[in-house]
Design a protein around this motif. Structure first.
Motif, PDB file in Angstrom:
ATOM      1  N   GLY A 129      -3.039  12.993   9.620  1.00 40.13           N
ATOM      2  CA  GLY A 129      -1.571  13.207  10.018  1.00 40.13           C
ATOM      3  C   GLY A 129      -0.711  12.257   9.650  1.00 40.13           C
ATOM      4  N   ALA A 130      -0.987  10.861   9.077  1.00 45.01           N
ATOM      5  CA  ALA A 130      -0.135   9.832   8.628  1.00 45.01           C
ATOM      6  C   ALA A 130       0.774  10.423   7.847  1.00 45.01           C
ATOM      7  N   PHE A 131       2.261   9.940   7.715  1.00 41.65           N
ATOM      8  CA  PHE A 131       3.227  10.178   6.854  1.00 41.65           C
ATOM      9  C   PHE A 131       3.062   9.353   5.736  1.00 41.65           C
ATOM     10  N   ASP A 132       2.633   8.209   5.791  1.00 42.15           N
ATOM     11  CA  ASP A 132       3.016   7.210   4.476  1.00 42.15           C
ATOM     12  C   ASP A 132       2.004   6.109   4.757  1.00 42.15           C
ATOM     13  N   PHE A 133       1.797   5.160   4.062  1.00 51.66           N
ATOM     14  CA  PHE A 133       0.951   3.921   4.304  1.00 51.66           C
ATOM     15  C   PHE A 133       1.670   2.709   3.414  1.00 51.66           C
ATOM     16  N   ILE A 134       1.427   1.656   4.123  1.00 56.81           N
ATOM     17  CA  ILE A 134       1.983   0.304   3.468  1.00 56.81           C
ATOM     18  C   ILE A 134       0.522  -0.735   3.413  1.00 56.81           C
ATOM     19  N   THR A 135       0.300  -1.415   2.476  1.00 60.07           N
ATOM     20  CA  THR A 135      -0.639  -2.327   2.448  1.00 60.07           C
ATOM     21  C   THR A 135      -0.384  -3.684   2.983  1.00 60.07           C
ATOM     22  N   LYS A 136      -1.456  -4.463   3.499  1.00 56.03           N
ATOM     23  CA  LYS A 136      -1.112  -5.917   3.467  1.00 56.03           C
ATOM     24  C   LYS A 136      -1.883  -6.769   2.390  1.00 56.03           C
ATOM     25  N   PRO A 137      -1.043  -7.904   2.230  1.00 53.36           N
ATOM     26  CA  PRO A 137       0.136  -8.493   2.731  1.00 53.36           C
ATOM     27  C   PRO A 137       1.213  -7.752   2.697  1.00 53.36           C
ATOM     28  N   ASP A 151       4.631  -6.262   1.997  1.00 55.10           N
ATOM     29  CA  ASP A 151       5.778  -6.544   1.209  1.00 55.10           C
ATOM     30  C   ASP A 151       6.984  -5.926   1.977  1.00 55.10           C
ATOM     31  N   PHE A 152       7.891  -6.661   2.673  1.00 56.40           N
ATOM     32  CA  PHE A 152       9.082  -6.143   3.451  1.00 56.40           C
ATOM     33  C   PHE A 152      10.141  -5.394   2.792  1.00 56.40           C
ATOM     34  N   ALA A 153      10.250  -5.673   1.550  1.00 58.01           N
ATOM     35  CA  ALA A 153      11.215  -4.659   0.864  1.00 58.01           C
ATOM     36  C   ALA A 153      10.708  -3.356   0.597  1.00 58.01           C
ATOM     37  N   ASP A 154       9.150  -3.185   0.274  1.00 52.63           N
ATOM     38  CA  ASP A 154       8.447  -1.792   0.417  1.00 52.63           C
ATOM     39  C   ASP A 154       8.543  -1.117   1.725  1.00 52.63           C
ATOM     40  N   LEU A 155       8.431  -2.255   2.802  1.00 59.41           N
ATOM     41  CA  LEU A 155       8.540  -1.553   4.289  1.00 59.41           C
ATOM     42  C   LEU A 155       9.810  -1.135   4.341  1.00 59.41           C
ATOM     43  N   ASP A 156      10.826  -1.864   3.964  1.00 62.69           N
ATOM     44  CA  ASP A 156      12.322  -1.287   4.350  1.00 62.69           C
ATOM     45  C   ASP A 156      12.381   0.058   3.830  1.00 62.69           C
ATOM     46  N   ARG A 157      12.062   0.432   2.685  1.00 63.17           N
ATOM     47  CA  ARG A 157      12.247   1.542   1.906  1.00 63.17           C
ATOM     48  C   ARG A 157      11.492   2.754   2.661  1.00 63.17           C
ATOM     49  N   THR A 158      10.235   2.259   3.146  1.00 63.88           N
ATOM     50  CA  THR A 158       9.330   3.128   3.959  1.00 63.88           C
ATOM     51  C   THR A 158       9.875   3.417   5.220  1.00 63.88           C
ATOM     52  N   ILE A 165      -0.905   1.004   8.349  1.00 61.73           N
ATOM     53  CA  ILE A 165      -0.876  -0.364   7.707  1.00 61.73           C
ATOM     54  C   ILE A 165      -2.329  -1.007   7.362  1.00 61.73           C
ATOM     55  N   SER A 166      -2.599  -0.844   6.091  1.00 58.03           N
ATOM     56  CA  SER A 166      -4.136  -1.176   5.898  1.00 58.03           C
ATOM     57  C   SER A 166      -4.192  -2.321   4.806  1.00 58.03           C
ATOM     58  N   ALA A 167      -5.499  -2.885   4.614  1.00 59.66           N
ATOM     59  CA  ALA A 167      -5.770  -3.915   3.855  1.00 59.66           C
ATOM     60  C   ALA A 167      -5.647  -3.332   2.381  1.00 59.66           C
ATOM     61  N   TYR A 168      -5.011  -3.880   1.294  1.00 55.71           N
ATOM     62  CA  TYR A 168      -5.103  -3.532  -0.100  1.00 55.71           C
ATOM     63  C   TYR A 168      -6.571  -3.124  -0.400  1.00 55.71           C
ATOM     64  N   GLY A 169      -6.391  -2.016  -1.240  1.00 58.09           N
ATOM     65  CA  GLY A 169      -7.623  -1.409  -1.830  1.00 58.09           C
ATOM     66  C   GLY A 169      -8.559  -0.478  -0.650  1.00 58.09           C
ATOM     67  N   ASP A 170      -8.123  -0.333   0.456  1.00 60.03           N
ATOM     68  CA  ASP A 170      -8.777   0.230   1.576  1.00 60.03           C
ATOM     69  C   ASP A 170      -8.619   1.529   1.390  1.00 60.03           C
TER      70      ASP A 170
END
Length: 384
Positions: A101-109, A111-118, A85-90
């Motif tokens: 080795g991270a599989f994927d990432f999501i950004t802050k703030p 988006d829980f719908a995106d988090l659900d899919r991830t 989980i990282s700041a947007y644009g980082d």
């Protein structure tokens, strides 16, 4: 099955948000949520909780940040996936995290719908990874078992002037369960067999090994019995102990080394080829019979044939007969032609190698999907 998710973030409100968002999944037993405030605490949680499926970690945290945590997750990487989980644009930190080795990432703030899919995508990947590891472990175990039940080298048979015998088994990528065996049933008679069990993997290999043990016990226990009596007895024994409904195809023979009299029995197996010194070939067992373990009361019938001196008998499994290239099967006839085309002085080892080489040329690089097994016996007609 409960998915265990470890959330690593130093923001106190995030735990409350996760518990609220996924309260239904937790109540239904689909998710178990675990929390840590930094990478060091996450490693402490993972110690007694090695069955965590997914780690969701922030990057910027005190004591141990997310990038450092990723470096410590190496021993766990075969059983879990990490989403950062990282700041947007980082993008610099995100790229570093993916390289570690991270599989994927999501950004802050978030988006829980995106988090659900991830989360769903990552969990599916974890389960697929674990299933692949399970299949690999099972395949390796089956390969070891398959190798263990093949006959050990017997120099007394290799040097017996009355006959020569050789065999080759090339396991497929997925272990199916081919087996061969040969040994003296008594002072005068050579027993040999080639078998193939339905199904793949460790359970099929275990069933094949049980069938082989029953068969050898029956052959050696009361020496002098006819082959059809032996095969019928073995069929009854393994049919009673078959909860997985496996079956075994089998071609077995008893060769009287003194006079060349051969008893053979085919239980649902590809027919064998008998080739004389003059190159004439004859299929044995084309009428077949039921595979073993399908019907407990089935009565098998052996057939007798008298061999001539230096006659050659070749048995294969369907991994050879049914091998395909460009939609065409290798087939019985190619085997017969290959065997009949060998010089009459060819050794049984050379005959086995010639058939495997012919199949390799036919396949033209195609990967075998089934075990390839061939056994060759030649009766020389000489006394011991």
């Amino acid at each position: 099955m409960t998915t265990r998710i470890l959330v690593v973030d130093d923001e106190p409100d995030l735990e409350m948000l996760f518990r609220q968002r996924y309260r239904r999944q937790v109540r239904e037993g689909r998710y178990q949520l675990l929390f840590a405030r930094n990478g060091a605490e996450a490693l402490e949680v993972l110690g007694p909780q090695p069955d965590v499926d997914l780690v969701l970690t922030d990057i910027n945290m005190p004591q141990m940040d997310g990038l450092t945590l990723l470096n410590h997750l190496g021993p766990f990487r075969r059983q879990l996936k990490t989403v950062v989980i990282s700041a947007y644009g980082d993008m610099s930190n995100i790229r570093t995290a993916m390289n570690r080795g991270a599989f994927d990432f999501i950004t802050k703030p978030i988006d829980f719908a995106d988090l659900d899919r991830t989360i769903e995508k990552t969990i599916a990947e974890v389960f697929e990874m674990r299933e692949a590891a399970r299949r690999l472990t099972e395949m390796e175990s089956a390969q070891r078992l398959q190798k263990a039940i093949l006959p050990a080298p017997d120099h007394s048979l290799d040097s017996d002037p009355r006959f020569s015998v050789a065999a080759t088994l090339k396991p497929a990528t997925e272990v199916a369960g081919d087996v061969y065996d040969y040994y003296m049933a008594d002072d005068e008679r050579l027993f040999f067999m080639v078998g193939d069990v339905s199904g793949k993997g460790l359970p099929a290999s275990l069933f094949m090994s049980v069938a082989k043990v029953h068969l050898k016990s029956a052959v050696l226990r009361d020496r002098g019995r006819d082959l059809d009596t032996i095969i019928s007895e073995v069929n009854r024994e393994i049919a009673r102990e078959n909860p997985e409904c496996f079956f075994v195809t089998l071609f077995a023979g008893l060769l009287d080394c003194a006079n060349g009299e051969l008893q053979y029995c085919n239980a649902g197996h590809p027919p064998a080829w008998l080739v004389g010194q003059d190159g004439k070939k004859l299929q044995l067992g084309s009428e077949g019979g039921l595979p073993l373990a399908l019907e407990e009361s089935y009565a098998y019938r052996a057939t007798e044939v008298r061999l001539n001196i230096d006659d050659l008998l070749v048995i294969v499994t369907d991994g050879i007969t049914e091998a395909e290239a460009v939609g065409e099967r290798f087939g019985d006839d190619r085997i017969g032609d290959c065997v009949a085309g060998q010089d009459s002085t060819a050794t049984t080892r050379e005959v086995c190698d010639a058939v495997i080489d012919a199949l390799s040329r036919f396949a033209d690089g195609a990967v075998a999907t089934d075990d390839l097994t061939i056994l060759a016996v030649r009766w020389h007609g000489r006394r011991n």
